[in-house]
Design a protein around this motif. Structure first.
Motif, PDB file in Angstrom:
ATOM      1  N   SER A   1      53.560  14.159  26.438  1.00  0.00           N
ATOM      2  CA  SER A   1      53.580  15.884  26.555  1.00  0.00           C
ATOM      3  C   SER A   1      54.376  16.385  26.281  1.00  0.00           C
ATOM      4  CB  SER A   1      52.670  15.962  27.199  1.00  0.00           C
ATOM      5  OG  SER A   1      51.547  17.107  26.569  1.00  0.00           O
ATOM      6  N   LEU A   2      55.157  16.960  27.108  1.00  0.00           N
ATOM      7  CA  LEU A   2      56.441  17.838  26.768  1.00  0.00           C
ATOM      8  C   LEU A   2      57.350  17.521  25.428  1.00  0.00           C
ATOM      9  CD1 LEU A   2      57.441  18.440  30.720  1.00  0.00           C
ATOM     10  CD2 LEU A   2      55.774  19.939  29.312  1.00  0.00           C
ATOM     11  N   HIS A   3      57.021  16.036  25.045  1.00  0.00           N
ATOM     12  CA  HIS A   3      58.058  15.560  23.797  1.00  0.00           C
ATOM     13  C   HIS A   3      57.145  16.020  22.097  1.00  0.00           C
ATOM     14  CE1 HIS A   3      60.713  13.151  26.369  1.00  0.00           C
ATOM     15  NE2 HIS A   3      61.053  12.886  25.708  1.00  0.00           N
ATOM     16  N   LYS A   4      55.739  16.531  22.764  1.00  0.00           N
ATOM     17  CA  LYS A   4      55.977  17.635  21.769  1.00  0.00           C
ATOM     18  C   LYS A   4      56.364  17.851  20.581  1.00  0.00           C
ATOM     19  CE  LYS A   4      51.631  17.607  22.895  1.00  0.00           C
ATOM     20  NZ  LYS A   4      49.540  17.939  23.614  1.00  0.00           N
ATOM     21  N   PRO A   5      56.799  19.753  20.429  1.00  0.00           N
ATOM     22  CA  PRO A   5      57.793  19.990  20.134  1.00  0.00           C
ATOM     23  C   PRO A   5      59.042  19.285  19.654  1.00  0.00           C
ATOM     24  CG  PRO A   5      57.881  20.700  22.156  1.00  0.00           C
ATOM     25  CD  PRO A   5      56.689  19.954  22.080  1.00  0.00           C
ATOM     26  N   LEU A   6      59.428  18.312  20.047  1.00  0.00           N
ATOM     27  CA  LEU A   6      60.807  17.897  19.664  1.00  0.00           C
ATOM     28  C   LEU A   6      60.499  17.280  18.931  1.00  0.00           C
ATOM     29  CD1 LEU A   6      62.106  17.075  23.428  1.00  0.00           C
ATOM     30  CD2 LEU A   6      62.697  18.429  21.718  1.00  0.00           C
TER      31      LEU A   6
ATOM     32  N   PRO B   1      46.922  11.514   8.569  1.00  0.00           N
ATOM     33  CA  PRO B   1      46.142  10.706   9.284  1.00  0.00           C
ATOM     34  C   PRO B   1      47.345  10.315  10.296  1.00  0.00           C
ATOM     35  CG  PRO B   1      46.735   9.478   6.692  1.00  0.00           C
ATOM     36  CD  PRO B   1      47.055  10.557   6.916  1.00  0.00           C
ATOM     37  N   SER B   2      47.136   9.381  11.714  1.00  0.00           N
ATOM     38  CA  SER B   2      47.509   8.593  12.995  1.00  0.00           C
ATOM     39  C   SER B   2      46.927   7.065  12.664  1.00  0.00           C
ATOM     40  CB  SER B   2      47.614   9.932  14.065  1.00  0.00           C
ATOM     41  OG  SER B   2      47.943  11.205  14.446  1.00  0.00           O
ATOM     42  N   TYR B   3      47.554   6.215  12.994  1.00  0.00           N
ATOM     43  CA  TYR B   3      47.282   5.331  13.859  1.00  0.00           C
ATOM     44  C   TYR B   3      47.603   4.771  14.820  1.00  0.00           C
ATOM     45  CZ  TYR B   3      46.894   4.994   8.406  1.00  0.00           C
ATOM     46  OH  TYR B   3      46.398   5.731   7.212  1.00  0.00           O
ATOM     47  N   ILE B   4      47.345   3.651  15.627  1.00  0.00           N
ATOM     48  CA  ILE B   4      47.599   3.749  16.923  1.00  0.00           C
ATOM     49  C   ILE B   4      48.411   2.718  17.304  1.00  0.00           C
ATOM     50  CG2 ILE B   4      46.744   3.084  19.272  1.00  0.00           C
ATOM     51  CD1 ILE B   4      46.514   6.121  17.866  1.00  0.00           C
TER      52      ILE B   4
ATOM     53  N   CYS C   1      51.451   6.939  23.686  1.00  0.00           N
ATOM     54  CA  CYS C   1      51.243   8.526  22.521  1.00  0.00           C
ATOM     55  C   CYS C   1      50.281   9.423  21.977  1.00  0.00           C
ATOM     56  CB  CYS C   1      52.811   7.917  22.327  1.00  0.00           C
ATOM     57  SG  CYS C   1      53.694   7.604  22.681  1.00  0.00           S
ATOM     58  N   THR C   2      49.081   9.311  22.316  1.00  0.00           N
ATOM     59  CA  THR C   2      48.186   9.464  21.370  1.00  0.00           C
ATOM     60  C   THR C   2      48.331  11.255  21.105  1.00  0.00           C
ATOM     61  OG1 THR C   2      46.352   9.716  23.444  1.00  0.00           O
ATOM     62  CG2 THR C   2      46.331   7.737  21.990  1.00  0.00           C
ATOM     63  N   THR C   3      48.972  11.852  22.174  1.00  0.00           N
ATOM     64  CA  THR C   3      48.953  13.033  23.011  1.00  0.00           C
ATOM     65  C   THR C   3      49.608  13.423  21.356  1.00  0.00           C
ATOM     66  OG1 THR C   3      49.619  15.084  23.590  1.00  0.00           O
ATOM     67  CG2 THR C   3      50.625  13.375  23.553  1.00  0.00           C
ATOM     68  N   MET C   4      50.180  12.489  20.737  1.00  0.00           N
ATOM     69  CA  MET C   4      51.079  12.904  19.569  1.00  0.00           C
ATOM     70  C   MET C   4      50.095  13.226  18.023  1.00  0.00           C
ATOM     71  SD  MET C   4      54.745  13.224  20.393  1.00  0.00           S
ATOM     72  CE  MET C   4      55.077  12.754  21.719  1.00  0.00           C
ATOM     73  N   ILE C   5      48.911  12.702  18.773  1.00  0.00           N
ATOM     74  CA  ILE C   5      47.817  12.982  17.431  1.00  0.00           C
ATOM     75  C   ILE C   5      47.863  14.811  17.208  1.00  0.00           C
ATOM     76  CG2 ILE C   5      45.403  12.765  16.801  1.00  0.00           C
ATOM     77  CD1 ILE C   5      45.440  10.525  18.563  1.00  0.00           C
ATOM     78  N   GLU C   6      48.190  15.590  17.535  1.00  0.00           N
ATOM     79  CA  GLU C   6      48.155  17.228  17.703  1.00  0.00           C
ATOM     80  C   GLU C   6      49.333  17.233  16.261  1.00  0.00           C
ATOM     81  OE1 GLU C   6      48.132  19.759  21.036  1.00  0.00           O
ATOM     82  OE2 GLU C   6      46.408  18.134  21.972  1.00  0.00           O
TER      83      GLU C   6
ATOM     84  N   LEU D   1      57.100   7.053   7.430  1.00  0.00           N
ATOM     85  CA  LEU D   1      55.768   6.719   8.297  1.00  0.00           C
ATOM     86  C   LEU D   1      56.973   7.027   8.873  1.00  0.00           C
ATOM     87  CD1 LEU D   1      53.510   3.170   7.928  1.00  0.00           C
ATOM     88  CD2 LEU D   1      53.176   5.424   8.487  1.00  0.00           C
ATOM     89  N   VAL D   2      55.947   7.847  10.124  1.00  0.00           N
ATOM     90  CA  VAL D   2      56.891   8.301  11.462  1.00  0.00           C
ATOM     91  C   VAL D   2      56.169   7.077  12.590  1.00  0.00           C
ATOM     92  CG1 VAL D   2      57.344   9.610  12.885  1.00  0.00           C
ATOM     93  CG2 VAL D   2      57.349  10.281  10.754  1.00  0.00           C
ATOM     94  N   PHE D   3      56.947   6.418  13.458  1.00  0.00           N
ATOM     95  CA  PHE D   3      56.892   5.531  13.998  1.00  0.00           C
ATOM     96  C   PHE D   3      57.497   6.566  15.815  1.00  0.00           C
ATOM     97  CE2 PHE D   3      55.545   0.839  13.743  1.00  0.00           C
ATOM     98  CZ  PHE D   3      55.261   1.518  12.113  1.00  0.00           C
ATOM     99  N   VAL D   4      55.935   6.579  16.683  1.00  0.00           N
ATOM    100  CA  VAL D   4      56.296   6.960  18.015  1.00  0.00           C
ATOM    101  C   VAL D   4      55.627   5.895  19.024  1.00  0.00           C
ATOM    102  CG1 VAL D   4      56.175   9.240  19.316  1.00  0.00           C
ATOM    103  CG2 VAL D   4      55.967   9.528  17.110  1.00  0.00           C
ATOM    104  N   PRO D   5      57.079   5.332  19.505  1.00  0.00           N
ATOM    105  CA  PRO D   5      56.661   4.191  19.893  1.00  0.00           C
ATOM    106  C   PRO D   5      57.281   4.616  21.545  1.00  0.00           C
ATOM    107  CG  PRO D   5      58.882   4.122  19.430  1.00  0.00           C
ATOM    108  CD  PRO D   5      59.212   5.206  18.698  1.00  0.00           C
ATOM    109  N   THR D   6      56.388   4.705  22.431  1.00  0.00           N
ATOM    110  CA  THR D   6      56.415   4.331  23.871  1.00  0.00           C
ATOM    111  C   THR D   6      58.184   3.528  24.791  1.00  0.00           C
ATOM    112  OG1 THR D   6      54.350   4.202  25.260  1.00  0.00           O
ATOM    113  CG2 THR D   6      55.874   3.836  26.211  1.00  0.00           C
ATOM    114  N   PRO D   7      58.839   4.488  25.432  1.00  0.00           N
ATOM    115  CA  PRO D   7      60.090   4.166  25.659  1.00  0.00           C
ATOM    116  C   PRO D   7      60.124   3.184  26.314  1.00  0.00           C
ATOM    117  CG  PRO D   7      59.280   6.756  26.488  1.00  0.00           C
ATOM    118  CD  PRO D   7      58.644   6.007  26.187  1.00  0.00           C
TER     119      PRO D   7
END
Length: 482
Positions: free
Chosen positions: A89-94, A130-133, A117-122, A3-9
């Motif tokens: 959003s600017l972190h998506k490619p990273l 799938p994504s989970y919030i 971080c819902t923009t990371m659904i892309e 699983l990949v976690f993407v938390p708010t900073p």
């Protein structure tokens, strides 16, 4: 599988995300987790300190990995209204590059994305998983979000215009009482053109496979029921209340200010049982000089022992945290420190979990951040509400009016992060009365708080409500790569 976690900073969101990850790893040895950390200058020192401590004391060395992303080459203007959402959003490619580098092909089971971080659904869609919030607030906030989305999308109602009426109250699913417009988070439906609207962000929730909520059924029974009903009636995404998700091991919070923490606990050790009121207003909580004076005068007149986290504000118009080291003592009333020396202590940074867990603490004047709320309930410490920003006014309303688990100093106070000023000044008399009421609560309210403390712990035990829901979430994750 991974699983990949993407938390708010931000520390509040990061702490609970890491704790959620540990809970999952404890429950199923087949899962590994990669946590991606945004490189944000304004919070980098505190976040880096925390991540270093987590990496150093990692109990899952092969299954829990932290990856700090490189700094943005083109960061947005921090003064722009939509700074935060642009930053994410600017972190998506990273994020995409980090996942490609770190995760073995075919082993990715999904993404767990912070509510901002819902923009990371892309990015998850790019990997065809799938994504989970991870919703770091409670069910009351989630109900307001879905209610407003229904009004806008299904009924064409301009919610922002509706909330312009300062006296408006409305019915909403999951609430016993009518909800005053003045407790709705400002950022949920911003009136500034081009600024961040959390409602737009949360519209993306429905593209996910489920929402993990940091609450438990026994606390928000009435609030969770409409969410469960939507799942059963309309096939909406799954809801997983798995809380309270709390980081209670204070040794893991980042190895700084240990001496400060020890001196605070030594002071508490010398105080009588349940005699101290603790005042702390969160990682961003600070006040201007006028409000500090009123708090000081109110505490002095209350006659109660107190431990006050009084942090020096950052420079005006700077999106920075209040000082971790400097207190704001220079603006206190003349002679105040001498007069209260026998019963009061002023501190900067506060080891909040250790303080709330101390037997000398009998009440908590709180900003009602959701993590702080859950911590206070966990330790059975009654609260007095003084919200400042985000969804804290709604939390205060829920605690006082819906659940009867707190007393009110204010539920509609708001602080402007640019000026550090509130929408009004809370008077010394209000503070004095609020502290006295908090520290002389009737047994019925104290018992309700103690009972909720027991229920919060039972929810996490084997067979408890949150234990079961976390198991259901893990089964769903495993099905993604079956």
């Amino acid at each position: 599988m991974e699983l990949v976690f993407v938390p708010t900073p931000g520390m509040g969101h990061l702490l609970s995300a890491v704790e959620l990850a540990k809970r999952i790893l404890d429950r199923d040895h087949r899962i590994s987790i990669l946590i991606l950390i945004f490189n944000i200058p304004m919070t980098s020192h505190m976040l880096n300190s925390f991540i270093e401590s987590q990496s150093r004391d990692n109990h899952y060395p092969t299954r829990l990995t932290f990856c700090s992303l490189p700094p943005l080459s083109n960061p947005p203007d921090s003064t722009s209204p939509n700074f935060f959402i642009t930053l994410i959003s600017l972190h998506k490619p990273l994020v995409q590059t980090a996942v490609e580098d770190k995760v073995k092909a075919g082993s990715l089971a999904g993404f767990v994305l912070d509510m901002f971080c819902t923009t990371m659904i892309e990015v998850a869609d790019h990997f065809m998983v799938p994504s989970y919030i991870f919703f770091a607030s409670g069910a009351s906030m989630l109900n307001i979000v879905f209610h407003f989305l229904m009004l806008e999308d299904d009924q064409g109602i301009d919610v922002a215009a509706k909330l312009d009426d300062p006296d408006i109250e409305f019915d909403a699913p999951g609430f016993v009482n009518r909800v005053p417009g003045k407790v709705v988070p400002e950022g949920i439906v911003s009136k500034e053109i081009g600024s961040f609207r959390f409602l737009d962000q949360s519209r993306e929730f429905k593209k996910s496979k489920g929402i993990i909520v940091n609450t438990f059924t026994e606390l928000e029974t009435f609030g969770l029921q409409p969410l469960f009903d939507q799942v059963s009636k309309h096939g909406m995404l799954e809801i997983y209340p798995v809380g309270p998700i709390l980081e209670l091991d204070t040794k893991d919070r980042g190895g700084h200010r240990g001496d400060d923490g020890e001196s605070i606990i030594r002071w508490l050790d010398d105080q009588p049982l349940s005699s101290v009121v603790f005042l702390c207003f969160g990682s961003m909580g600070c006040f201007d000089e006028d409000q500090v004076m009123e708090i000081a005068n109110g505490l002095e007149k209350s006659g109660h022992r107190f431990l006050w986290s009084l942090r020096k504000p950052p420079p005006k118009d700077k999106l920075e945290m209040p000082s971790e080291h400097d207190t704001f003592e220079n603006v206190l009333p003349e002679g105040f420190l001498d007069r209260v020396a026998e019963r009061g202590k002023i501190i900067g940074w506060a080891p909040q979990v250790s303080i709330l867990g101390h037997k000398a603490v009998g009440g908590f004047v709180s900003h009602c951040g959701w993590n702080s709320t859950l911590e206070s309930l966990w330790f059975g410490v009654p609260m007095a509400t003084w919200p400042m920003y985000a969804e804290q006014q709604l939390n205060a309303f829920e605690l006082v009016k819906e659940l009867g688990l707190a007393v009110e100093i204010r539920i509609d106070y708001r602080s402007d992060w640019k000026t550090r000023k509130g929408n009004y000044t809370v008077t010394a008399e209000e503070i004095e009365n609020g502290v006295k009421k908090l520290m002389s609560l009737d047994e019925e309210t104290k018992n309700k708080v103690r009972e909720m403390s027991d229920k919060s712990r039972s929810a996490l035990e084997d067979g408890g409500s949150s234990h079961k829901r976390l198991g259901q979430f893990i089964e769903d994750v495993l099905s993604n790569v079956a």
